[in-house]
Motif scaffolding. Structure first.
Motif, PDB file in Angstrom:
ATOM      1  N   GLU A 136       0.825  -1.215   0.000  1.00 35.95           N
ATOM      2  CA  GLU A 136       0.000   0.000   0.000  1.00 35.95           C
ATOM      3  C   GLU A 136       0.857   1.262   0.000  1.00 35.95           C
ATOM      4  OE1 GLU A 136      -4.045  -1.971   1.862  1.00 35.95           O
ATOM      5  OE2 GLU A 136      -2.627  -1.024   3.247  1.00 35.95           O
ATOM      6  N   MET A 139       1.835   1.660  -3.576  1.00 33.10           N
ATOM      7  CA  MET A 139       0.715   2.124  -4.412  1.00 33.10           C
ATOM      8  C   MET A 139       0.423   3.611  -4.167  1.00 33.10           C
ATOM      9  SD  MET A 139      -1.741  -1.244  -4.324  1.00 33.10           S
ATOM     10  CE  MET A 139      -2.725  -1.050  -5.811  1.00 33.10           C
ATOM     11  N   ASN A 140       0.512   4.042  -2.903  1.00 34.00           N
ATOM     12  CA  ASN A 140       0.304   5.468  -2.614  1.00 34.00           C
ATOM     13  C   ASN A 140       1.342   6.315  -3.349  1.00 34.00           C
ATOM     14  OD1 ASN A 140      -1.812   4.869  -0.902  1.00 34.00           O
ATOM     15  ND2 ASN A 140      -0.560   4.938   0.959  1.00 34.00           N
ATOM     16  N   GLU A 143       0.697   6.351  -7.159  1.00 34.07           N
ATOM     17  CA  GLU A 143      -0.442   7.214  -7.469  1.00 34.07           C
ATOM     18  C   GLU A 143      -0.003   8.681  -7.443  1.00 34.07           C
ATOM     19  OE1 GLU A 143      -3.308   6.144  -8.479  1.00 34.07           O
ATOM     20  OE2 GLU A 143      -4.628   7.883  -8.294  1.00 34.07           O
ATOM     21  N   GLU A 144       0.772   9.006  -6.444  1.00 29.77           N
ATOM     22  CA  GLU A 144       1.293  10.364  -6.284  1.00 29.77           C
ATOM     23  C   GLU A 144       2.165  10.770  -7.484  1.00 29.77           C
ATOM     24  OE1 GLU A 144       2.027  13.900  -4.157  1.00 29.77           O
ATOM     25  OE2 GLU A 144       0.558  12.332  -3.780  1.00 29.77           O
ATOM     26  N   SER A 182      -7.758  -1.408  -2.418  1.00 27.14           N
ATOM     27  CA  SER A 182      -7.062  -0.648  -3.464  1.00 27.14           C
ATOM     28  C   SER A 182      -7.982  -0.296  -4.633  1.00 27.14           C
ATOM     29  CB  SER A 182      -5.791  -1.348  -3.923  1.00 27.14           C
ATOM     30  OG  SER A 182      -6.009  -2.672  -4.214  1.00 27.14           O
ATOM     31  N   SER A 185      -9.351   3.092  -3.896  1.00 27.39           N
ATOM     32  CA  SER A 185      -8.465   4.155  -3.412  1.00 27.39           C
ATOM     33  C   SER A 185      -7.754   4.964  -4.496  1.00 27.39           C
ATOM     34  CB  SER A 185      -7.393   3.549  -2.497  1.00 27.39           C
ATOM     35  OG  SER A 185      -7.981   2.868  -1.425  1.00 27.39           O
ATOM     36  N   TYR A 186      -7.668   4.434  -5.708  1.00 27.07           N
ATOM     37  CA  TYR A 186      -6.768   5.079  -6.672  1.00 27.07           C
ATOM     38  C   TYR A 186      -7.412   5.279  -8.044  1.00 27.07           C
ATOM     39  CZ  TYR A 186      -3.555   3.018  -3.246  1.00 27.07           C
ATOM     40  OH  TYR A 186      -2.938   2.635  -2.090  1.00 27.07           O
ATOM     41  N   LYS A 187      -6.845   6.253  -8.777  1.00 32.28           N
ATOM     42  CA  LYS A 187      -7.281   6.480 -10.152  1.00 32.28           C
ATOM     43  C   LYS A 187      -6.347   5.773 -11.143  1.00 32.28           C
ATOM     44  CE  LYS A 187      -7.543  10.479 -13.177  1.00 32.28           C
ATOM     45  NZ  LYS A 187      -6.178  11.029 -13.264  1.00 32.28           N
ATOM     46  N   ASN A 188      -5.044   5.927 -10.941  1.00 34.02           N
ATOM     47  CA  ASN A 188      -4.059   5.435 -11.917  1.00 34.02           C
ATOM     48  C   ASN A 188      -3.341   4.159 -11.483  1.00 34.02           C
ATOM     49  OD1 ASN A 188      -4.407   7.420 -13.860  1.00 34.02           O
ATOM     50  ND2 ASN A 188      -2.994   8.823 -12.851  1.00 34.02           N
ATOM     51  N   THR A 189      -3.638   3.684 -10.286  1.00 32.04           N
ATOM     52  CA  THR A 189      -2.894   2.563  -9.704  1.00 32.04           C
ATOM     53  C   THR A 189      -3.872   1.434  -9.435  1.00 32.04           C
ATOM     54  OG1 THR A 189      -1.641   4.290  -8.575  1.00 32.04           O
ATOM     55  CG2 THR A 189      -1.190   2.013  -7.924  1.00 32.04           C
TER      56      THR A 189
END
Ligand code: GUN
Ligand code: FE
Length: 422
Positions: A136, A139-140, A143-144, A182, A185-189
């Protein structure tokens, strides 16, 4: 209001595997991150749009790394005198065990993400380690970064050292919890189901992972047929199944959902046909195959059969995170295949290897890796002034020099889905 982006420069992309499209001083237009066209003159309807003018720089599609192990970034260039199984035991597994410590993960994954962000790669399919908290964190960070990635929490419940093995039921249930979290939580990941490889996954675990892939419609990534000892081991573990590919297929991990299989160095014709039938994507990782003496994958034959082939760095089997380097390595090893193994298998050309690193691998995400209308706009801008030589070069020649010489040092800007990343 649609967000219009207009980039101006020397445009190069591979619409087909046979040839490069080049356009001097052209315009690429995208609306809401999707290409509407490539033009020599800006159409009237975009006359009022702001143009980002990159002058004499090259604009190419972002490169796609189909196979990379994030937690091995810190051990690049180590144990390169070993073959796969001892290398995994002495280097990869020892390093990955450290990701139980989230502080270590935080520091090490920061370095990996910074390197990936500064490279010519815009998309990647990434192996993490088996640890959910560390995955995680990764992944954070991804995404960033603005890059578009698939990330897999690795599953491994047999034949691994005690400090890096899961209980079968924990492996499956941790994976489902991680997927649910997950996905929202994410747009691109995005999560991808990641059985490490057959030797490290029990039948019960592979069954559970195949079911999870089907339940959540998630893609799958793993390793296939990389090394002769590995293949022999798979045969010993699963004497009832005909081939290595059949093992994944039996457990619903072979194209039932979109699937990437890394390496594929020693496939039989039967396995190639199964890959073709299932639409499995091959991640060719030439540098890794050389470093840990795995062999040379018969890529020309795969292409002739119509198989989908992209390229991967396979950090840290490969030591370079540069996809330009992966392109040159693919070309070089195909030359050795032609000279040493089969004269009838012509070496890969630059357009072919460039296609595999862009539109070929990009197809795992859909319409990605080209500047044709309808494709998501991933672009890398390269200021190759100091590589331009003394006599004038064509755009195709300039690309060839960038691929061989740049080592990702000349990147002036980078876009993913029409958003600025660099
Ligand atoms: N097969 C199973 N795990 C690995 C890994 O981490 N690297 C490579 N190259 N092959 C593998
Ligand atoms: Fe790998």
């Amino acid at each position: 209001m649609e967000k219009t982006l207009v980039l101006k420069g020397n445009i190069i992309f591979a619409e087909s595997i046979r040839e490069l499209k080049t356009l001097e001083d052209g315009f690429i237009v995208s609306e809401d991150g999707v290409v509407t066209g490539v033009f020599t003159q800006l159409p009237r309807k975009y006359q009022n749009a702001e143009v980002t003018d990159f002058g004499d720089s090259l604009i190419i599609p972002g490169l796609v790394d189909l196979h990379v192990h994030a937690p091995q970034f810190a051990i690049r260039g180590m144990g390169m005198d070993l073959e796969l199984i001892p290398w995994l035991n002495q280097y990869a597994f020892t390093e990955e065990a450290k990701y139980a410590d989230t502080e270590y993960a935080d520091t090490a994954y920061s370095a990996f993400c910074a390197a990936l962000k500064n490279s010519a790669t815009t998309r990647a399919s990434v192996f993490a380690s088996l640890h959910v908290p560390a995955t995680e964190i990764l992944m954070n960070m991804l995404e960033e970064s603005g890059l578009a990635t698939y990330v897999g929490k690795v599953n491994m419940d047999r034949n691994c050292p005690n400090h890096l093995v899961e209980k079968t039921c924990d492996s499956a249930s941790d994976t489902e919890d991680w997927i649910r979290c997950s996905l929202k939580s994410y747009k691109n990941t995005k999560p991808i189901i990641t059985p490490r490889f057959v030797p490290s996954c029990s039948e019960e675990l592979m069954t559970a992972l195949g079911a999870l892939a089907g339940k959540y419609h998630l893609p799958v990534q793993s390793h296939l047929s990389e090394n002769r000892d590995e293949i022999k081991w798979v045969k010993e573990l699963h004497p009832g199944l005909e081939t290595y590919s059949d093992v994944y297929d039996y457990f619903g991990l072979f194209g039932q959902e979109p699937t990437i299989m890394a390496h594929c160095v020693y496939l039989s014709d039967y396995e190639m046909d199964l890959i073709l039938k299932r639409g499995v994507m091959v991640a060719h990782c030439p540098q890794s195959n050389i470093n840990i003496s795995s062999g040379i994958a018969p890529v020309r034959k795969m292409l002739q059969k119509g198989m989908r082939v992209g390229l991967g760095t396979d950090i840290a089997g490969g030591f370079s995170i540069s996809m330009f380097r992966a392109i040159t390595d693919a070309i070089q090893s195909s030359k050795m295949y032609a000279v040493l193994i089969d004269r009838n298998q012509a070496p890969l050309t630059l357009p072919e290897a460039f296609y595999m690193a862009t539109k070929g691998g990009g197809s795992f995400w859909g319409k990605v890796g080209s500047f044709e209308p309808g494709f998501e706009l991933d672009a890398v801008v390269i200021d190759d002034g100091d590589l331009n030589g003394l006599s004038p070069l064509t755009l195709a020649q300039r690309l060839e020099r960038v691929v061989h010489l740049s080592e990702d040092r000349h990147i002036k800007a980078k876009y993913v889905r029409g958003e600025t990343v660099l």
